[in-house]
Structures are given as C-alpha cells and as structure tokens.
Design a protein around this motif. Structure first.
Motif, PDB file in Angstrom:
ATOM      1  N   GLN A 260      44.058  -0.203  56.137  1.00  0.00           N
ATOM      2  CA  GLN A 260      44.091   1.163  55.616  1.00  0.00           C
ATOM      3  C   GLN A 260      44.538   2.155  56.686  1.00  0.00           C
ATOM      4  O   GLN A 260      45.318   3.077  56.417  1.00  0.00           O
ATOM      5  CB  GLN A 260      42.715   1.556  55.079  1.00  0.00           C
ATOM      6  CG  GLN A 260      42.280   0.737  53.867  1.00  0.00           C
ATOM      7  CD  GLN A 260      40.948   1.207  53.306  1.00  0.00           C
ATOM      8  OE1 GLN A 260      40.824   2.330  52.828  1.00  0.00           O
ATOM      9  NE2 GLN A 260      39.946   0.350  53.358  1.00  0.00           N
ATOM     10  N   TYR A 261      44.053   1.955  57.917  1.00  0.00           N
ATOM     11  CA  TYR A 261      44.483   2.830  59.009  1.00  0.00           C
ATOM     12  C   TYR A 261      45.964   2.653  59.299  1.00  0.00           C
ATOM     13  O   TYR A 261      46.691   3.636  59.523  1.00  0.00           O
ATOM     14  CB  TYR A 261      43.657   2.547  60.265  1.00  0.00           C
ATOM     15  CG  TYR A 261      42.354   3.311  60.293  1.00  0.00           C
ATOM     16  CD1 TYR A 261      42.249   4.540  60.940  1.00  0.00           C
ATOM     17  CD2 TYR A 261      41.218   2.824  59.659  1.00  0.00           C
ATOM     18  CE1 TYR A 261      41.065   5.254  60.966  1.00  0.00           C
ATOM     19  CE2 TYR A 261      40.022   3.525  59.668  1.00  0.00           C
ATOM     20  CZ  TYR A 261      39.951   4.742  60.320  1.00  0.00           C
ATOM     21  OH  TYR A 261      38.779   5.453  60.323  1.00  0.00           O
ATOM     22  N   ARG A 388      41.085 -11.225  55.719  1.00  0.00           N
ATOM     23  CA  ARG A 388      42.050 -12.282  55.394  1.00  0.00           C
ATOM     24  C   ARG A 388      42.414 -12.271  53.911  1.00  0.00           C
ATOM     25  O   ARG A 388      43.587 -12.398  53.538  1.00  0.00           O
ATOM     26  CB  ARG A 388      41.466 -13.655  55.745  1.00  0.00           C
ATOM     27  CG  ARG A 388      41.403 -13.966  57.219  1.00  0.00           C
ATOM     28  CD  ARG A 388      40.990 -15.414  57.428  1.00  0.00           C
ATOM     29  NE  ARG A 388      40.825 -15.728  58.831  1.00  0.00           N
ATOM     30  CZ  ARG A 388      40.583 -16.961  59.287  1.00  0.00           C
ATOM     31  NH1 ARG A 388      40.476 -17.972  58.430  1.00  0.00           N
ATOM     32  NH2 ARG A 388      40.440 -17.183  60.578  1.00  0.00           N
ATOM     33  N   THR A 389      41.401 -12.106  53.079  1.00  0.00           N
ATOM     34  CA  THR A 389      41.633 -12.137  51.636  1.00  0.00           C
ATOM     35  C   THR A 389      42.473 -10.943  51.189  1.00  0.00           C
ATOM     36  O   THR A 389      43.338 -11.074  50.316  1.00  0.00           O
ATOM     37  CB  THR A 389      40.286 -12.176  50.884  1.00  0.00           C
ATOM     38  OG1 THR A 389      39.491 -13.258  51.388  1.00  0.00           O
ATOM     39  CG2 THR A 389      40.498 -12.357  49.397  1.00  0.00           C
ATOM     40  N   CYS A 390      42.222  -9.799  51.794  1.00  0.00           N
ATOM     41  CA  CYS A 390      43.036  -8.618  51.479  1.00  0.00           C
ATOM     42  C   CYS A 390      44.488  -8.846  51.879  1.00  0.00           C
ATOM     43  O   CYS A 390      45.416  -8.478  51.145  1.00  0.00           O
ATOM     44  CB  CYS A 390      42.477  -7.385  52.189  1.00  0.00           C
ATOM     45  SG  CYS A 390      40.973  -6.726  51.439  1.00  0.00           S
ATOM     46  N   ALA A 395      45.172  -6.554  48.346  1.00  0.00           N
ATOM     47  CA  ALA A 395      44.070  -5.656  48.001  1.00  0.00           C
ATOM     48  C   ALA A 395      43.632  -4.860  49.221  1.00  0.00           C
ATOM     49  O   ALA A 395      43.904  -5.244  50.365  1.00  0.00           O
ATOM     50  CB  ALA A 395      42.895  -6.452  47.445  1.00  0.00           C
ATOM     51  N   LYS A 396      42.921  -3.759  48.978  1.00  0.00           N
ATOM     52  CA  LYS A 396      42.303  -2.982  50.041  1.00  0.00           C
ATOM     53  C   LYS A 396      40.851  -2.730  49.656  1.00  0.00           C
ATOM     54  O   LYS A 396      40.583  -2.216  48.563  1.00  0.00           O
ATOM     55  CB  LYS A 396      43.035  -1.656  50.248  1.00  0.00           C
ATOM     56  CG  LYS A 396      44.443  -1.810  50.808  1.00  0.00           C
ATOM     57  CD  LYS A 396      45.114  -0.460  51.001  1.00  0.00           C
ATOM     58  CE  LYS A 396      46.527  -0.623  51.529  1.00  0.00           C
ATOM     59  NZ  LYS A 396      47.216   0.698  51.668  1.00  0.00           N
ATOM     60  N   VAL A 397      39.943  -3.131  50.527  1.00  0.00           N
ATOM     61  CA  VAL A 397      38.516  -2.985  50.261  1.00  0.00           C
ATOM     62  C   VAL A 397      38.000  -1.745  50.970  1.00  0.00           C
ATOM     63  O   VAL A 397      38.225  -1.556  52.167  1.00  0.00           O
ATOM     64  CB  VAL A 397      37.740  -4.227  50.738  1.00  0.00           C
ATOM     65  CG1 VAL A 397      36.231  -3.961  50.724  1.00  0.00           C
ATOM     66  CG2 VAL A 397      38.071  -5.412  49.842  1.00  0.00           C
ATOM     67  N   LYS A 398      37.318  -0.901  50.219  1.00  0.00           N
ATOM     68  CA  LYS A 398      36.738   0.320  50.794  1.00  0.00           C
ATOM     69  C   LYS A 398      35.365   0.030  51.375  1.00  0.00           C
ATOM     70  O   LYS A 398      35.088   0.356  52.523  1.00  0.00           O
ATOM     71  CB  LYS A 398      36.659   1.413  49.723  1.00  0.00           C
ATOM     72  CG  LYS A 398      36.245   2.777  50.262  1.00  0.00           C
ATOM     73  CD  LYS A 398      36.348   3.838  49.173  1.00  0.00           C
ATOM     74  CE  LYS A 398      36.004   5.211  49.722  1.00  0.00           C
ATOM     75  NZ  LYS A 398      36.093   6.263  48.680  1.00  0.00           N
TER      76      LYS A 398
END
Length: 508
Positions: A260-261, A388-390, A395-398
């Motif tokens: 995300q960054y 790794r999964t993202c 996907a992006k996890v918050k």
C-alpha cells in the motif's frame, strides 16, 4: 542544500565506529551495562533487597533476582507515583509512559527516568539518523522537515509531582528545542488527545510544508496519508511532498502494509527503516535498508536476557544471556534497564537472524499467538503469509485478526480469520487456500498439524465490512498512536467482539 546534511552528518562519524564495534565486543559491552546498572542501583530499596553490592557476575544476578512482570513491580510504581524516591532507581522520576501492553490492568505506567530518556530513547533517535545517512549519503534530511505522528494521549498529571502520557508524547514533551526546527507539526497539534481532530489539524498544517521524512506506526500513518490525499485531491503522496525520502516505522510489522505504501509513494528514492522503540526502552534498529532484520543496540543502558519460547509458561524457565542465543530460535525478551526495570518481561518475542553482529526480527507478543493445536503460529508468520498471499492475488489487506475455532465432536479445529480488505481478491476461496499454503510454507508446526487434516482443517477467511477495526478501536477509546490491532489470539475474545460488530452492521 545536500551540503548541509553532508556537513552535519560528520558529527556521527565517531558514533558509527562505536556501533560497528558491536560485532566484535558484544559480550564485553553487555557485561559493562550490567555492572553499571547494578552499581547505580545498589543503594535503592530494590538494590538493598537483592544485595546488589555483592553481585559480582551475571550468574549471581540470575540466581538472586527473579524474573518480573508488571504486576510484580506495580506496588513500587504506585509508591513512585505518590512521590517516594530511591525505590527501584535512584534518580527522581517525573514522567511515566502510559501503555496498555500485556497486563491485566487497563493501563500500566512505566517509569521514564532521565537516564532512559537520554541514554536510550534519544540516543536511539540519533543513531537512527546516523545509520540512515550512512546508507543514503544524498539525503537532504536536515534541510527539509520531518513529520512525527505521535501517540493518542497528550501528557497529563497523575498528581502534582508527576506526569504521564504515551511514550511518543513524553519524548516530544522533553525533546531538545533544536529538533523542533526540523519537525512538523507544532507541538500543541501533535500532542492533541482527540485522534480525529488531530489528524485534521496535522493535514491542515503540513500539506504546504516540504516534508522529506515520516515517523510513526504504519497503520496510523496510512490513515494520515489517505487524509492528506483526500484533502489535496492528489493521487500520490509524492505529488504533495516531492522530496519525501524515508519512513521511519515501528510498533507493528510493516509487511502487510508495504504494498500500500509503495502504491501511494511510487518513488525509487523512497526508503523504509524499521525501529524497535517501546515504552520500556529502545532496543534495535535497521542498520541495513536491504535487510529487514534489526541491529540490537547494546550500549543504551539495557542488559538483555532471553527465554526460549518453549520455556515461557514454566515456573522456572531457562533464561540465557545474549552470548548463548541461537539463530532461528524464538525468544521472549527480558530486560534490565536504567529505567528501573530488573529482569522484566516486556511481552515481546524476537528471533535472531545473526549473532555477529546480533540482529533480530520481532516475532510477536507473548500473548498474541495461536497454539490451540500445537501449531505455534506467531505474528511474523501471519504477517508474511498475508503479504505473500496479497502478492499472489493482487489483494490489499487493511487489517486482520485470527483465532482458533474448536469443532464440536471432533478432536480438531481450524483458524478463523477476519480480514478487512483495502482491495478484495477476485476469489475469497482462492485467497484462503493460498493463505493456508503460505502458512504451511512458513511454519513447519502448522504444516504438520494440517497434514491430512490431523488436527487442523483448512482455515476460514471471513470478510469484514469497511472500517470495522477502526470502529472497534474507537469503541474502546484506543484510536491512534501506539494502539494496535491484536493480530492473533489463542482465545476468541477479540474475534467475537469484532464479529458481533460485523453482524450488527450487516443486519441493518
């Protein structure tokens, strides 16, 4: 203006040489720290109780002084707050760091002595800058501004003698006025207590500044960044601050937030540097930006000991000094400090990646793990698996949290994960399967328990509604600063509270 930073960086030369000596002289440096701490506290009530005058080596110290947790020292803390002196440390204590931490109390108060401020916390801040400038000689650090996103509690009085606040607030309250020349926003804004008002004030007062460095907890800094982009209408943070070059981060793992960054700061000149600075002390920092492990800082008035994780629940656990640790093992961290903490378990677990010099990664909290079925799942495994999964799914996890589910009438169970997505995957089933496989790859105990579903069935991912973790923290009065989402728990308390919030919203 690079000339200014290059000129000022020369003052760090001798200090860098001393840090480089850690690899050669670690044991000697640590023994000097212990000897000095025992000498300074020998005439305190605590020092007299344990006969510090006659402790001549580490073996006697380990045999004589028991391992401590907060409840053990709480009676001394209360007396210190009420004005008594020379109890666990000789100097007067006027400040206490307020922390929720791993204790049964709503808050704990840790003494912030003048010695721990100067020798440890502030020295750590200087060393962060010194090591960063060594790695980025083209920095313009001293000719631009730094934004520090501090704690959520402004300093307040416990009584007429002493004050308390989040550690970041205590540090900012006592910081050298010279630092304020290159820091934004002004102190009265950064020390505001109400989180949402503080974010708005920071945005208003910094969007027109020339900011080159950020400091804070990754999750809360992300909230600030998005607020800045929303107000300015910009897509990237570098459109607002084109000279941005480094984020000094700590408090929680950066891995779940890294993508995300990178998306919001698409610059090949941007650096990320991790620090390990807690209410109890400053312990380690990243001395090589290409390696995620952090260098253990050995001369900050702290003596380190370690309890192998396999021993943590025993009445008389094995405790080892730095010279006896092994690479790849998880240890609960025990510290003795010039803040008056003696053989104190802070609640963190670390793993060594190197012993020459000593480098660590934070594995998690001693209370934040899942071992319901013998899987020994630590937070660092979970963070890496999410990352790794993202990467595999886009996907992006918050935010996320996970807990075990025991299946009735079966001698087995599964892990349930509640995940708030910034960007959801195309398939939750595929995301779940890949997350499960990543955990197997990262944790052999988890893999063994998942083998033919001997005791663990495939994990279950439940999608959280947007903002649920923020709402949960707000409900508990824990927005911002040093407050963190509990990633893993061996019971379902946190998860059930969050699931209840999730159901309440979806039922409207």
């Amino acid at each position: 203006m690079e000339f200014l930073t290059k000129t000022l960086s020369l003052i760090f030369h001798s200090r860098l040489k001393k840090i480089d000596s850690f690899a050669r002289n670690a044991d000697r440096i640590q023994q000097q720290q212990l000897k000095s701490l025992l000498t300074e506290a020998r005439n305190t009530e605590w020092g007299i109780k344990y006969d510090y005058k006659n402790i001549t080596n580490y073996r006697i110290f380990r045999e004589r002084v028991p391992i401590q947790i907060y409840d053990d020292i709480k009676p001394y803390i209360k007396r210190m707050i009420n004005g008594e002196r020379n109890l666990i440390w000789p100097s007067a204590v006027k400040w206490f760091a307020k922390s929720s931490g791993t204790t049964n109390d709503k808050s704990k108060y840790l003494p912030v002595t003048s010695e721990i401020l100067q020798r440890c916390h502030y020295q750590g801040g200087k060393d962060v800058v010194a090591l960063y400038l060594r790695q980025n000689p083209y920095s313009r650090f001293f000719s631009k501004k730094g934004l520090i996103l501090g704690g959520s509690h402004s300093p307040s009085s416990l009584n007429r003698r002493v004050n308390c606040g989040d550690l970041s607030a205590v540090l900012l309250q006592n910081i050298s006025p010279l630092v304020n020349l290159i820091r934004v926003p002004e102190k009265k804004i950064i020390l505001m207590s109400e989180w949402e008002s503080k974010i708005k004030a920071i945005v208003d007062h910094t969007i027109n500044e020339d900011v080159c460095n950020l400091s804070g907890v990754p999750s809360w800094m992300l909230v600030l960044i998005k607020s800045i982009l929303q107000q300015t209408g910009k897509e990237y943070l570098t459109d607002v601050w084109p000279n941005l070059e480094v984020f000094f981060h700590g408090g929680i793992s950066f891995e779940p937030y890294r993508s995300q960054y990178q998306a919001l700061i698409p610059s090949d000149k941007m650096h990320y540097m991790e620090t390990y600075n807690a209410s109890e002390g400053f312990f380690a920092l990243q001395d090589d930006l290409s390696v995620t492990a952090m260098l253990l800082m050995l001369d900050y008035g702290i003596f380190f000991e370690f309890i192998p994780v396999s021993e943590r629940d025993k009445i008389n656990p094995i405790v080892v000094p730095l010279e006896e640790v092994e690479v790849g093992k998880n240890y609960a961290l025990v510290i003795t400090t010039c803040g008056g903490l003696w053989r104190y378990q802070i609640g963190d677990t670390v793993r060594f990646t190197s012993v020459s010099p000593y480098k660590i990664v934070i594995a998690g909290r001693t209370k934040h793990y899942i071992n319901a079925f013998g899987e020994e799942l630590m937070v660092d495994n979970a963070d890496k698996a999410i990352s790794r999964t993202c990467a595999l799914t886009g996907a992006k996890v918050k935010e996320y949290t996970a807990a075990p589910l025991f299946l009735l009438n079966k001698a087995k169970g599964r892990h349930q994960w509640l995940i708030e997505f910034e960007k959801a995957p195309d398939s939750i089933d595929k995301f779940s399967a890949l997350l499960d496989q990543s955990l197997k790859d990262l944790n052999s105990d988890y893999e063994a328990k998942r083998y033919k579903e001997i005791s663990l069935q495939p994990l279950e991912v439940m999608v959280a509604r947007p903002g649920i973790f923020y709402s949960w923290l707000k409900q508990k009065g824990k927005l911002g600063g040093q407050h963190k989402i509990p990633r893993l728990s061996n019971d379902r308390t946190y998860l059930e509270e969050l699931l209840s919030l999730n159901r309440d919203v979806f039922s409207l």
